[in-house]
Design an enzyme around this catalytic site. Structure first.
Site, mmCIF file in Angstrom:
data_model
loop_
_atom_site.group_PDB
_atom_site.id
_atom_site.type_symbol
_atom_site.label_atom_id
_atom_site.label_comp_id
_atom_site.label_asym_id
_atom_site.label_seq_id
_atom_site.Cartn_x
_atom_site.Cartn_y
_atom_site.Cartn_z
ATOM 1 N N GLU A 264 -3.541 8.836 2.762
ATOM 2 C CA GLU A 264 -4.717 9.684 3.014
ATOM 3 C C GLU A 264 -4.650 10.979 2.213
ATOM 4 O O GLU A 264 -5.683 11.544 1.854
ATOM 5 C CB GLU A 264 -4.843 9.953 4.528
ATOM 6 N N HIS B 126 1.421 10.467 1.935
ATOM 7 C CA HIS B 126 0.650 9.509 2.741
ATOM 8 C C HIS B 126 -0.607 9.119 1.971
ATOM 9 O O HIS B 126 -1.201 9.949 1.278
ATOM 10 C CB HIS B 126 0.295 10.137 4.094
#
Ligand code: PGA
Length: 255
Positions: free
Chosen positions: A105, A103
């Site tokens: 993030e 991901h």
């Protein structure tokens, strides 16, 4: 898995670092009464701490199977002196089905790039779980017209894997949590590109799902699901409330 998930639309709620025991139970138990959504592969991706809770709670969901998804996994396999880490084996042990890998993030805050993602994907495959690789360009890459180059580089981690099943979430970084949504043309163009890349990297005889992610909500979901090669959605903020998550599942069922 009763239905062939490779023919369903996937709607996966990525709770990120949100939730608590009480609220999680309330949310999952509301899904108990959700009408049959046989065209949808539903997943919930809570923080690691709550995987077992969610897995146990979804066992009693009556109408639909709900898959338990992890947001990340250790790059290390099995057991060992890796303080703070949770292995793919442990995730399998507590009933996880799908593991998010890479991901944006994770890349932003933990500097995870292709080499680490590859280790994680292999760990997940080795225990028989399904990795869901997240890819997507930054705003700068999009402005410079290098979005496909960026996504192609991220997809290159899939090359040579011993699997026929490829699940990818296309999440333009500039659309995550911002309320900005890629246009239908941008989504169609990139999803087709991702299909072609997977076919050329991994061979023709493969199962593919390409989900869109980034500010998907109950208002725009139907529109997004109507785009060719969009096989579902990875939903962040809008997965935290039953009403919006349920509406997105309904939109996928009707797509
Ligand atoms: P968002 O997050 O729906 O809140 O934009 C999506 C994601 O990061 O998976």
């Amino acid at each position: 898995m009763e239905h062939n998930i490779w023919q369903q639309k996937w709607v996966i709620g990525n709770w990120k670092m949100n939730g608590d025991l009480h609220g999680n139970n309330a949310l999952v138990h509301k899904l108990r009464n959700f009408p049959v959504a046989d065209k949808v592969c539903i997943g919930i991706s809570p923080p690691t701490m709550y995987l077992l809770q969610v897995h146990n709670a979804v066992q009693i969901v009556l109408n639909n199977k709900i898959h338990t998804c992890a947001q990340d996994v250790s790059r290390f396999a099995g057991k060992g002196a890796y303080t703070g880490e949770v292995s793919a084996e442990m995730m399998k042990d507590v009933g996880v089905d799908i593991v998010l890998i890479g991901h944006s993030e994770r890349s932003l805050y933990f500097n995870e790039k292709n080499d680490i993602q590859r280790l994680k994907i292999e760990n997940v495959l080795n225990v028989g779980l399904l990795p869901l690789l997240c890819v997507g360009e930054s705003l700068k890459e999009r402005e410079d017209g290098r979005e496909k180059e960026a996504v192609a580089y991220q997809l290159s981690v899939l090359k040579g894997l011993k699997t026929k099943n490829f699940a990818v979430a296309y999440e333009p970084v500039w659309a995550i949590g911002t309320g900005k949504i890629a246009t239908k043309e941008q989504i169609a163009d990139m999803h087709q590109f991702i299909y072609e890349e997977i076919l050329s990297l991994c061979g023709k005889d493969v199962n593919i799902r390409v989900l869109y992610g980034g500010s998907v909500n109950d208002k725009n979901a139907a529109d997004i699901f109507s785009v060719p090669h969009v096989d579902g959605a990875l939903v962040g903020g809008a997965s935290l409330k039953y009403e919006s998550f349920a509406a997105i599942i309904s939109a996928a069922q009707e797509a």
